[in-house]
Design an enzyme around this catalytic site. Structure first.
Site, PDB file in Angstrom:
ATOM      1  N   TYR A   1     -17.721   0.126  -8.143  1.00 53.59           N
ATOM      2  CA  TYR A   1     -17.584   1.469  -8.207  1.00 53.59           C
ATOM      3  C   TYR A   1     -17.099   1.365  -9.340  1.00 53.59           C
ATOM      4  O   TYR A   1     -18.512   1.999 -10.358  1.00 53.59           O
ATOM      5  CB  TYR A   1     -15.990   0.555  -8.638  1.00 53.59           C
TER       6      TYR A   1
ATOM      7  N   LYS B   1     -20.029   3.993 -11.689  1.00 47.66           N
ATOM      8  CA  LYS B   1     -19.618   4.615 -13.378  1.00 47.66           C
ATOM      9  C   LYS B   1     -20.967   4.518 -14.413  1.00 47.66           C
ATOM     10  O   LYS B   1     -21.217   5.729 -15.176  1.00 47.66           O
ATOM     11  CB  LYS B   1     -18.393   4.188 -12.946  1.00 47.66           C
TER      12      LYS B   1
ATOM     13  N   ASP C   1     -19.589  20.309   2.546  1.00 47.13           N
ATOM     14  CA  ASP C   1     -19.179  18.887   2.605  1.00 47.13           C
ATOM     15  C   ASP C   1     -21.228  18.918   1.589  1.00 47.13           C
ATOM     16  O   ASP C   1     -21.499  18.898   2.084  1.00 47.13           O
ATOM     17  CB  ASP C   1     -20.193  18.425   3.369  1.00 47.13           C
TER      18      ASP C   1
ATOM     19  N   SER D   1     -15.899   7.405 -15.761  1.00 52.75           N
ATOM     20  CA  SER D   1     -14.807   6.375 -16.067  1.00 52.75           C
ATOM     21  C   SER D   1     -15.117   4.938 -17.480  1.00 52.75           C
ATOM     22  O   SER D   1     -15.981   4.882 -17.318  1.00 52.75           O
ATOM     23  CB  SER D   1     -14.601   5.815 -15.050  1.00 52.75           C
TER      24      SER D   1
ATOM     25  N   THR E   1      -2.581  10.909  -9.509  1.00 56.00           N
ATOM     26  CA  THR E   1      -3.130  12.572  -8.304  1.00 56.00           C
ATOM     27  C   THR E   1      -2.856  12.398  -7.580  1.00 56.00           C
ATOM     28  O   THR E   1      -1.545  11.607  -7.313  1.00 56.00           O
ATOM     29  CB  THR E   1      -4.240  12.108  -8.209  1.00 56.00           C
TER      30      THR E   1
ATOM     31  N   ILE F   1      -8.139  15.311 -10.048  1.00 53.23           N
ATOM     32  CA  ILE F   1      -8.807  15.669 -11.378  1.00 53.23           C
ATOM     33  C   ILE F   1      -9.375  17.157 -11.125  1.00 53.23           C
ATOM     34  O   ILE F   1      -9.629  17.671 -12.097  1.00 53.23           O
ATOM     35  CB  ILE F   1      -9.721  14.153 -11.544  1.00 53.23           C
TER      36      ILE F   1
END
Length: 279
Positions: free
Chosen positions: A166, A170, A70, A154, A201, A19
């Site tokens: 996850y 988000k 990084d 998301s 992706t 993305i």
């Protein structure tokens, strides 16, 4: 939208592939100078480096500036924004996209007691904290320009997706957006979260086709999908360009927006002319 962002300067974090790369390409194609961050100086298991993304932006007529770093290194991140201040004297768009997708994918569909604490750190350090750090260092220049912060989130912030870690991460991104928008209320800066659908992706392109030519994937909490109907990474990029070019974007600040809804509102499509609605 070619040239609509001429003279603007943008940063896209995590732009070696996926993305982030798609967003960087669209910003560059729209005329912006785009600084691209990522750890990938040489190709690994997945294709893509920041230098390759910068070269592709050049082919589209834009200016891409690769910056290998990084995002766990705060000093390196600050040095990027110091460099932009010195070299360009302005910043108009920050896209907080960097995320450790390969690490996250190891735990798809696992109940929380089977997901180690390490997974929490992987999702929050590079995916929430990294967005905060980049925003901190970008804010002074963005306030001067009345710019835009886009944080990639998301629908997992709204309903169960992938696993517990996850979804919580988000939710944190969307809360970060809302609270930054509160702090920025009197500055002219717009802060939004962006919800892509299922995006084809490089990682998902590794999913093979079945006998019918379908590339099926099951995502916990979402269902089973044919990746041939997914968004390209450039579809969310077109959403970012539309927001950056919108003089009335402040009406959207502090909220999360689905890419497909912005496509309906602004009239853009994916590269193949569709408005994908998968996921």
């Amino acid at each position: 939208m070619k040239g609509i962002l001429a003279g603007k300067v943008a940063v896209v974090t995590g732009a070696s592939r996926g993305i982030g790369k798609g967003i960087a390409l669209e910003l560059g194609a729209a005329g912006a100078t785009v600084y691209l961050t990522g750890r990938s100086a040489t190709p690994g298991r997945l294709p893509g480096t920041v230098a390759q993304t910068a070269a592709e932006i050049g082919e589209l007529g834009g200016i891409g500036v690769p910056y290998v770093c990084d995002h766990a290194d705060d000093d390196a991140v600050q040095a990027l924004f110091d460099r932009i201040r010195s070299d360009d004297g302005r910043l108009d768009v920050l896209v907080n996209n960097v995320y450790n997708a390969p690490a996250s994918s190891r735990w798809l569909g696992r109940p929380f007691w089977e997901v180690p604490p390490q997974a929490w750190d992987e999702s929050f350090d590079i995916g929430v904290r990294s967005h905060y750090v980049a925003s901190v260092f970008a804010a002074p220049a963005l306030i001067e320009s009345g710019g835009l912060i886009v944080s990639i989130s998301s629908p997992g912030a709204e309903h169960y997706t992938h696993n517990t870690v996850y979804g919580v991460a988000k939710c944190a991104v969307d809360r970060l957006t809302a609270d930054m928008a509160h702090d920025l209320a009197d500055t002219g800066v717009t802060a939004v979260s962006l919800w892509p659908g299922i995006v084809n992706t490089e990682l998902l392109q590794m999913v093979p086709a079945d006998a019918q030519g379908r590339r099926m994937i099951t995502l916990p909490g979402e269902g089973t999908f044919d990746l041939n109907e997914a968004e390209t990474p450039r579809f969310p990029g077109r959403a970012v360009v539309a927001l950056a070019a919108d003089p009335d974007r402040r009406a959207r600040t502090g909220k999360a927006w689905r890419v497909r809804d912005l496509a309906d509102a602004y009239g853009f499509t994916d590269v193949d002319g569709r408005i994908p609605r998968l996921g």
